[in-house]
Design a protein around this motif. Structure first.
Motif, PDB file in Angstrom:
ATOM      1  N   ALA A   1      35.497  43.972  52.857  1.00 35.29           N
ATOM      2  CA  ALA A   1      34.097  43.571  52.689  1.00 35.29           C
ATOM      3  C   ALA A   1      33.504  43.120  54.014  1.00 35.29           C
ATOM      4  CB  ALA A   1      33.999  42.462  51.650  1.00 35.29           C
TER       5      ALA A   1
ATOM      6  N   ARG B   1      41.742  36.885  28.528  1.00 35.99           N
ATOM      7  CA  ARG B   1      42.037  35.510  28.089  1.00 35.99           C
ATOM      8  C   ARG B   1      41.799  35.343  26.593  1.00 35.99           C
ATOM      9  NH1 ARG B   1      42.887  31.984  32.093  1.00 35.99           N
ATOM     10  NH2 ARG B   1      42.408  32.683  34.204  1.00 35.99           N
TER      11      ARG B   1
ATOM     12  N   GLU C   1      38.748  41.427  50.527  1.00 43.82           N
ATOM     13  CA  GLU C   1      37.902  40.523  51.305  1.00 43.82           C
ATOM     14  C   GLU C   1      37.775  41.016  52.746  1.00 43.82           C
ATOM     15  OE1 GLU C   1      38.972  36.531  50.432  1.00 43.82           O
ATOM     16  OE2 GLU C   1      37.890  35.803  52.178  1.00 43.82           O
TER      17      GLU C   1
ATOM     18  N   PRO D   1      30.739  45.136  40.660  1.00 45.07           N
ATOM     19  CA  PRO D   1      31.665  44.306  41.448  1.00 45.07           C
ATOM     20  C   PRO D   1      32.356  43.232  40.606  1.00 45.07           C
ATOM     21  CG  PRO D   1      29.501  44.452  42.502  1.00 45.07           C
ATOM     22  CD  PRO D   1      29.358  45.047  41.139  1.00 45.07           C
ATOM     23  N   GLU D   2      31.785  42.918  39.463  1.00 43.30           N
ATOM     24  CA  GLU D   2      32.358  41.853  38.627  1.00 43.30           C
ATOM     25  C   GLU D   2      33.383  42.390  37.633  1.00 43.30           C
ATOM     26  OE1 GLU D   2      29.127  42.486  38.910  1.00 43.30           O
ATOM     27  OE2 GLU D   2      28.312  40.801  40.048  1.00 43.30           O
TER      28      GLU D   2
ATOM     29  N   PHE E   1      36.603  42.873  37.650  1.00 42.48           N
ATOM     30  CA  PHE E   1      37.808  42.056  37.466  1.00 42.48           C
ATOM     31  C   PHE E   1      37.508  40.809  36.639  1.00 42.48           C
ATOM     32  CE2 PHE E   1      40.403  43.905  41.072  1.00 42.48           C
ATOM     33  CZ  PHE E   1      41.464  44.230  40.255  1.00 42.48           C
ATOM     34  N   GLU E   2      36.320  40.269  36.873  1.00 45.28           N
ATOM     35  CA  GLU E   2      35.938  39.039  36.166  1.00 45.28           C
ATOM     36  C   GLU E   2      35.763  39.322  34.676  1.00 45.28           C
ATOM     37  OE1 GLU E   2      32.741  37.224  38.275  1.00 45.28           O
ATOM     38  OE2 GLU E   2      32.780  35.419  37.037  1.00 45.28           O
TER      39      GLU E   2
ATOM     40  N   ASN F   1      37.247  48.826  43.347  1.00 45.06           N
ATOM     41  CA  ASN F   1      36.451  48.409  44.497  1.00 45.06           C
ATOM     42  C   ASN F   1      35.704  49.581  45.136  1.00 45.06           C
ATOM     43  OD1 ASN F   1      35.536  46.343  46.170  1.00 45.06           O
ATOM     44  ND2 ASN F   1      37.103  46.737  47.716  1.00 45.06           N
TER      45      ASN F   1
ATOM     46  N   ALA G   1      24.764  37.061  35.144  1.00 44.39           N
ATOM     47  CA  ALA G   1      24.868  36.416  36.469  1.00 44.39           C
ATOM     48  C   ALA G   1      24.871  37.466  37.582  1.00 44.39           C
ATOM     49  CB  ALA G   1      26.133  35.572  36.534  1.00 44.39           C
TER      50      ALA G   1
ATOM     51  N   ASN H   1      48.458  35.686  29.301  1.00 48.78           N
ATOM     52  CA  ASN H   1      47.140  35.640  29.921  1.00 48.78           C
ATOM     53  C   ASN H   1      47.181  36.508  31.181  1.00 48.78           C
ATOM     54  OD1 ASN H   1      44.690  34.822  30.917  1.00 48.78           O
ATOM     55  ND2 ASN H   1      45.457  32.874  31.669  1.00 48.78           N
TER      56      ASN H   1
ATOM     57  N   ARG I   1      31.281  45.827  57.096  1.00 50.83           N
ATOM     58  CA  ARG I   1      29.915  45.389  57.399  1.00 50.83           C
ATOM     59  C   ARG I   1      29.775  44.870  58.834  1.00 50.83           C
ATOM     60  NH1 ARG I   1      30.700  44.328  52.012  1.00 50.83           N
ATOM     61  NH2 ARG I   1      29.022  45.023  50.659  1.00 50.83           N
TER      62      ARG I   1
ATOM     63  N   ASN J   1      44.589  37.085  24.731  1.00 50.91           N
ATOM     64  CA  ASN J   1      45.786  36.239  24.787  1.00 50.91           C
ATOM     65  C   ASN J   1      45.711  35.111  23.756  1.00 50.91           C
ATOM     66  OD1 ASN J   1      46.625  33.491  26.806  1.00 50.91           O
ATOM     67  ND2 ASN J   1      48.166  34.830  25.909  1.00 50.91           N
TER      68      ASN J   1
END
Lengths: 483, 295
Positions: free
Chosen positions: A113, A448, A110, A437-438, A440-441, A132, A477, A243, A117, A451
């Motif tokens: 980021a 999950r 964070e 960038p997503e 990790f998501e 990253n 998204a 998890n 900038r 798991n």
């Protein structure tokens, strides 16, 4: 260490540490350098060849004497330990006042980021995890390092760039900004301070020896060996069944890619990037993990990395595929299994052992005055040198970044797993979704479902179908997959 | 002749309340308005995006299966844990109202859990419930009982969360109800005794009705607190297995701080604020929390 207020930038007030002893010593370093004796002090106390070997070129190790270089490093991965130990020597050798800030991964990302900038970054050298790189180098926020590397007046003559593994440079080194993909010929990062991949840890008193089962080289053999080794006291295998993203990255992905799986197809550029989580290889990889449950500790579905390590270290597990970074603890003098632990490459169904590529890179913020960039580069060559790596690996057992580390007799004698770790790093594979960038998501969503399948709440096929649906939602998204 | 009190001038009053007002504006009003604003944006620092999307984030919530699962988990957590805590807390308060010898000491010990930080409670119970070396399963093993996977079993994980939350917060209900019990007028009880009411009848007809406002206050207060449960989830289960213990707060945190989707995380949080506000108003009205009703 003194806490100092960030001079500028948009940092989110992390704990900022001055590594040096403060203003008095900085002044002393500056005065010494002004008297021309800083180099003498350095040569007498350091093994940094980068400094002592600079007699023939135009490279001046004291070119930044009296300047401040601000570094942001990740916290909790021991990457800052070597620098804290060597800070005085590096400062004496270069005259640079090092200001080190360490932050937890999320806070670091964070902070970067925002800083990268801002009109001017509060950090000169930044530390970025491979996941990253697309968000930093890929966003055009880092200085291209090739001109510095090729400039004999800026780079020590013995800075052995060719010693970095090609695969690691592709991940935490080169990035093609135009296509948004890893690799290319524009260098934005130097691998460091640690790299990483996965290894198979096993009990040498239970397998691999005379009259014992051989160390498995495929996942089918792994399952059979685990079943054979399981007794009332010892489980044949352990994994990260909780998890936890390591359940995806270490256990599932290693199986998946060597079974012929390819995580993504399409391209984010034309919004066709999609995951292949319902492929036969994806389901088979999870099924292999499910089939191992009877040969695993009863509580394996609640095992994160720590719990799995506890089980292995207390001798309750025969085999454990894990991040190579744990080797230092397993081989350490206090380890209960130090005399019975051994490592091997990860099993691979296709005969090509490899696991997910991990690791970090060090870069220079683009939004800085040129003088800062030059001094940052000078310091960067010091903390990514062979000598620094040797100290860091020997002292803190972090994963090596350089090929030569795996063949250094002193390192290998002290840390027998190092050649295997370097081998794993050389053969590791970049996670395909790491360019978005997503990443990790996506990894978290799949982890999950894995798991839940391991707990028995759903079968492998259902789990991967749910994972695919979740990944598609994230990709849509993020604009990488058209609706 | 009446002289004006020095504090009665408008300027003095404004001066005195200004620090508190400034604090409220800076740390309550501004963050609330700011987060409401960004809930209408697609904002992620990792992608440098900051685009006005209107109500899109809220529309996305309606289609987000994880959000609905988190909402259900949160609902179960609130209802189950408050029910347990109200019953147990009230029972404990009534027990301590007997003023048995040494009860002051036991009462003091029972209050200790609520003095702990919830994330510490989560981590502590995670260790206690560790299936390999945790004290709870060790004890169960010694007694010859089965050793459950408290946080890993899909059927048990949310129950475990409810039990841990109840362990920590039952004392809160107990303290509130016990304090109210001490303040009840004794003549009412004497009158009911004269009328021949037994213990059960006195409890049902006298004690509990008199305690109702205190119980209602404690239940509403705890409901709001349980509704935004995050720390204990973070420490105990990290939202798993799968998403089975993910609460709305945990999901908002994960979306905002792990995935840096600030706009969407703000939308989740705002839905929570709206639900909590409406629920509180309905509960306050129905449970007679207003001063006039409590008399």
């Amino acid at each position: 260490m003194d806490h100092v207020t960030p001079a500028s930038g948009a940092g989110r007030s992390p704990a900022r540490h001055r590594v040096s002893g403060g203003r008095r010593r900085r002044s002393s370093v500056a005065r010494l350098s002004a008297l021309g004796i800083g180099g003498v002090v350095a040569a007498s106390s350091l093994s940094f060849a980068t400094v002592s070997a600079q007699s023939g070129g135009t490279f001046d190790p004291m070119a930044c004497a009296g300047k401040v270089v601000r570094i942001a490093l990740v916290d909790g991965e021991r990457d800052d330990f070597g620098l804290r130990d060597k800070e005085a020597e590096i400062e004496a050798a270069t005259g640079i006042d090092i200001q080190l800030t360490t932050m937890a991964l999320g806070q670091l990302n964070e902070s970067l980021a925002q800083n990268l900038r801002a009109p001017e970054s509060a950090f000169d050298i930044i530390h970025t995890i491979g996941f990253n790189v697309a968000g930093t180098a890929g966003a055009g926020l880092l200085e291209e390092l090739t001109p510095y590397l090729n400039d004999a007046s800026k780079t020590p003559a013995d800075y052995d760039f060719a010693d970095f593994p090609a695969g690691q440079l592709e991940y935490t080194g080169y990035f093609d900004v135009e296509s948004g993909e890893f690799g290319g010929d524009q260098l934005y990062l130097i691998p460091g301070i640690h790299s990483g991949s996965v290894l198979l840890f096993y009990r040498s008193d239970l397998l691999g020896g005379e009259g014992q089962p051989p160390v498995p080289t495929t996942w089918a053999e792994y399952l059979a060996t685990a079943q054979q080794l399981t007794t009332d006291d010892v489980a044949g295998s352990a994994m990260v069944g909780a998890n936890d993203v390591s359940g995806f990255l270490v256990d599932w992905y290693s199986r998946f890619i060597t079974m012929g799986g390819q995580l993504t197809t399409g391209s984010k550029a034309d919004q066709t990037l999609n995951t292949n989580l319902t492929s036969p290889e994806a389901v088979a990889a999870l099924q292999n993990m499910i089939d191992l449950l009877p040969s695993s500790p009863a509580a394996v579905t609640s095992y994160g990395f720590t719990e799995a390590m506890d089980a292995f270290m207390t001798g309750r597990v025969a085999m454990w595929p894990a991040w190579a970074t744990i080797a230092g603890a397993l081989y350490g003098p206090d380890s209960p299994v130090k005399d019975t632990v051994a490592v091997a490459p990860m099993p691979a169904e296709d005969g090509n052992p490899r696991g997910v590529r991990g690791g970090w890179g060090l870069g220079i913020a683009k939004n800085l005055p040129q003088e800062n960039k030059d001094c940052a580069w000078l310091l960067l060559t010091q903390i990514t040198s062979k000598e620094f790596e040797k100290y860091q690996v020997m002292t803190y057992q972090t994963d090596p970044n350089r090929i030569s580390t795996g063949s250094d007799p002193e390192i290998v004698a002290a840390l027998p797993y190092i050649p295997a770790a370097v081998g794993a790093i050389e053969s590791a594979q970049i996670l395909e979704v790491a360019t978005i960038p997503e990443a990790f998501e996506v990894v978290g969503a799949v982890a999950r479902e894995i798991n839940l399948a391991l707990t028995g709440a759903q079968d492998a096929e259902t789990a991967m179908a749910n994972a695919q649906a979740a990944a598609e939602t994230i990709l849509k998204a993020g604009g990488h997959l058209a609706e | 002749m009446r002289t004006a009190h020095p504090l009665h001038t408008r300027r003095d009053i404004l001066l005195l309340i200004s620090p508190a007002a400034a604090y409220l504006v800076l740390f309550s009003v501004f963050p609330l308005v700011y987060s409401l604003g960004i809930s209408f944006f697609d904002w992620s620092p990792t992608t440098s995006s900051f685009t006005f999307v209107g109500l899109d984030n809220y529309a996305m919530l309606a289609r987000d299966a994880v959000f609905w699962q988190a909402a259900v988990n949160t609902g179960i957590l609130v209802v189950a844990s408050i029910a347990i805590q109200v019953v147990l807390g009230t029972a404990l308060a009534l027990f301590f109202d007997l003023h048995l010898r040494g009860s002051w000491f036991v009462r003091g010990v029972l209050i200790l859990p609520m003095l702990l930080t919830p994330v510490v409670v989560g981590l502590m119970w995670r260790a206690l419930l560790n299936p390999d070396w945790g004290m709870v399963n060790w004890l169960l093993g010694e007694l010859g009982l089965p050793k459950p996977l408290w946080t890993a079993d899909p059927k048990l994980a949310l129950v475990t969360l409810v039990l841990v939350d109840s362990w920590q917060w039952t004392p809160f209900i107990m303290v509130i109800v016990f304090a109210r019990l001490q303040a009840l007028p004794r003549d009412v009880f004497e009158a009911s005794a004269v009328d021949g009411a037994g213990r059960i009848a006195t409890l049902r007809q006298v004690t509990l009705p008199l305690l109702a406002p205190a119980i209602a206050f404690a239940a509403v207060f705890r409901s709001i607190d349980a509704f935004r449960s995050f720390d204990v989830v973070f420490g105990l289960t990290y939202g798993g297995p799968g998403r089975l213990t993910t609460t709305l707060s945990f999901y908002a945190w994960e979306t905002g701080f792990s995935f840096t989707r600030y706009g969407y995380a703000s939308a989740i949080s705002y839905v929570m604020v709206i639900v909590a506000t409406v629920a509180f108003m309905v509960l306050a009205a129905r449970l007679a929390l207003r001063r006039a009703d409590a008399r």
